[in-house]
Design a protein around this motif. Structure first.
Motif, PDB file in Angstrom:
ATOM      1  N   HIS A   1      33.646  42.095  47.347  1.00  0.00           N
ATOM      2  CA  HIS A   1      32.473  41.752  46.554  1.00  0.00           C
ATOM      3  C   HIS A   1      31.909  40.379  46.919  1.00  0.00           C
ATOM      4  CE1 HIS A   1      35.772  39.838  44.411  1.00  0.00           C
ATOM      5  NE2 HIS A   1      34.891  39.039  43.856  1.00  0.00           N
ATOM      6  N   GLU A   2      32.590  39.680  47.798  1.00  0.00           N
ATOM      7  CA  GLU A   2      32.165  38.333  48.172  1.00  0.00           C
ATOM      8  C   GLU A   2      30.764  38.316  48.770  1.00  0.00           C
ATOM      9  OE1 GLU A   2      36.484  38.027  47.611  1.00  0.00           O
ATOM     10  OE2 GLU A   2      35.199  39.498  48.581  1.00  0.00           O
TER      11      GLU A   2
ATOM     12  N   LEU B   1      42.846  30.909  41.665  1.00  0.00           N
ATOM     13  CA  LEU B   1      43.127  32.050  40.799  1.00  0.00           C
ATOM     14  C   LEU B   1      41.888  32.918  40.559  1.00  0.00           C
ATOM     15  CD1 LEU B   1      45.262  30.177  38.108  1.00  0.00           C
ATOM     16  CD2 LEU B   1      46.103  31.504  40.063  1.00  0.00           C
ATOM     17  N   SER B   2      40.772  32.554  41.187  1.00  0.00           N
ATOM     18  CA  SER B   2      39.547  33.332  40.998  1.00  0.00           C
ATOM     19  C   SER B   2      39.639  34.636  41.784  1.00  0.00           C
ATOM     20  CB  SER B   2      38.321  32.534  41.452  1.00  0.00           C
ATOM     21  OG  SER B   2      38.248  32.502  42.862  1.00  0.00           O
ATOM     22  N   SER B   3      38.697  35.508  41.551  1.00  0.00           N
ATOM     23  CA  SER B   3      38.693  36.782  42.274  1.00  0.00           C
ATOM     24  C   SER B   3      37.964  36.663  43.610  1.00  0.00           C
ATOM     25  CB  SER B   3      38.028  37.859  41.416  1.00  0.00           C
ATOM     26  OG  SER B   3      36.680  37.511  41.160  1.00  0.00           O
ATOM     27  N   ILE B   4      37.514  35.471  43.959  1.00  0.00           N
ATOM     28  CA  ILE B   4      36.811  35.233  45.213  1.00  0.00           C
ATOM     29  C   ILE B   4      37.819  34.743  46.258  1.00  0.00           C
ATOM     30  CG2 ILE B   4      34.964  33.932  46.333  1.00  0.00           C
ATOM     31  CD1 ILE B   4      33.941  35.809  44.151  1.00  0.00           C
ATOM     32  N   ILE B   5      37.826  35.392  47.414  1.00  0.00           N
ATOM     33  CA  ILE B   5      38.757  35.028  48.480  1.00  0.00           C
ATOM     34  C   ILE B   5      38.014  34.187  49.520  1.00  0.00           C
ATOM     35  CG2 ILE B   5      40.290  35.925  50.281  1.00  0.00           C
ATOM     36  CD1 ILE B   5      40.620  38.428  48.447  1.00  0.00           C
TER      37      ILE B   5
ATOM     38  N   ARG C   1      40.123  29.180  38.090  1.00  0.00           N
ATOM     39  CA  ARG C   1      39.325  30.406  38.069  1.00  0.00           C
ATOM     40  C   ARG C   1      37.852  30.137  38.421  1.00  0.00           C
ATOM     41  NH1 ARG C   1      40.605  34.919  34.276  1.00  0.00           N
ATOM     42  NH2 ARG C   1      40.674  35.897  36.281  1.00  0.00           N
TER      43      ARG C   1
END
Length: 113
Positions: A2-3, A36-40, A103
């Motif tokens: 989703h990035e 800890l975010s959902s973004i890599i 986050r």
């Protein structure tokens, strides 16, 4: 991944900001990404050239600052890194903590030329 969608939205946000502030050239974009975010971060770096192609940000440099996933123990108030300490307070061994950071996904800085 989703990035790509996230970075496309960042580009739109920055273009709107640049237009309102009469900025015509941007040298560097600095993003802060919490561990800890959902973004890599490596995915952001990989999709960045495609997301900025043909935009005001096409020739910009991307810098990513990784923000640590820190928390505070409710029992002894020690601040520690959640990942490094395996979700357990290194001082008292408690698993009872409050998340302080990690986050985030922020546009930290836009460096204009």
């Amino acid at each position: 991944m989703h990035e790509l969608g996230v970075i496309i939205q960042v580009v739109k946000t920055i273009e709107d900001f640049a237009e309102k502030n009469e900025i015509t050239k941007i040298d560097t974009l600095v993003l802060q990404i919490g561990e800890l975010s959902s973004i890599i971060p490596k995915y952001v770096e990989a999709c960045y050239p495609a997301a900025v192609d043909g935009t005001l940000l096409q020739d910009t440099k991307l810098k990513i600052e990784l923000l640590p996933g820190n928390c505070r123990c409710y029992n002894c108030h020690k601040v520690f890194n959640l990942i490094q300490c395996n979700k357990q307070c290194p001082d008292c061994g408690s698993h009872d903590w409050e998340l302080l950071s990690g986050r985030e996904f922020l546009i930290k800085e836009i460096v204009a030329c």
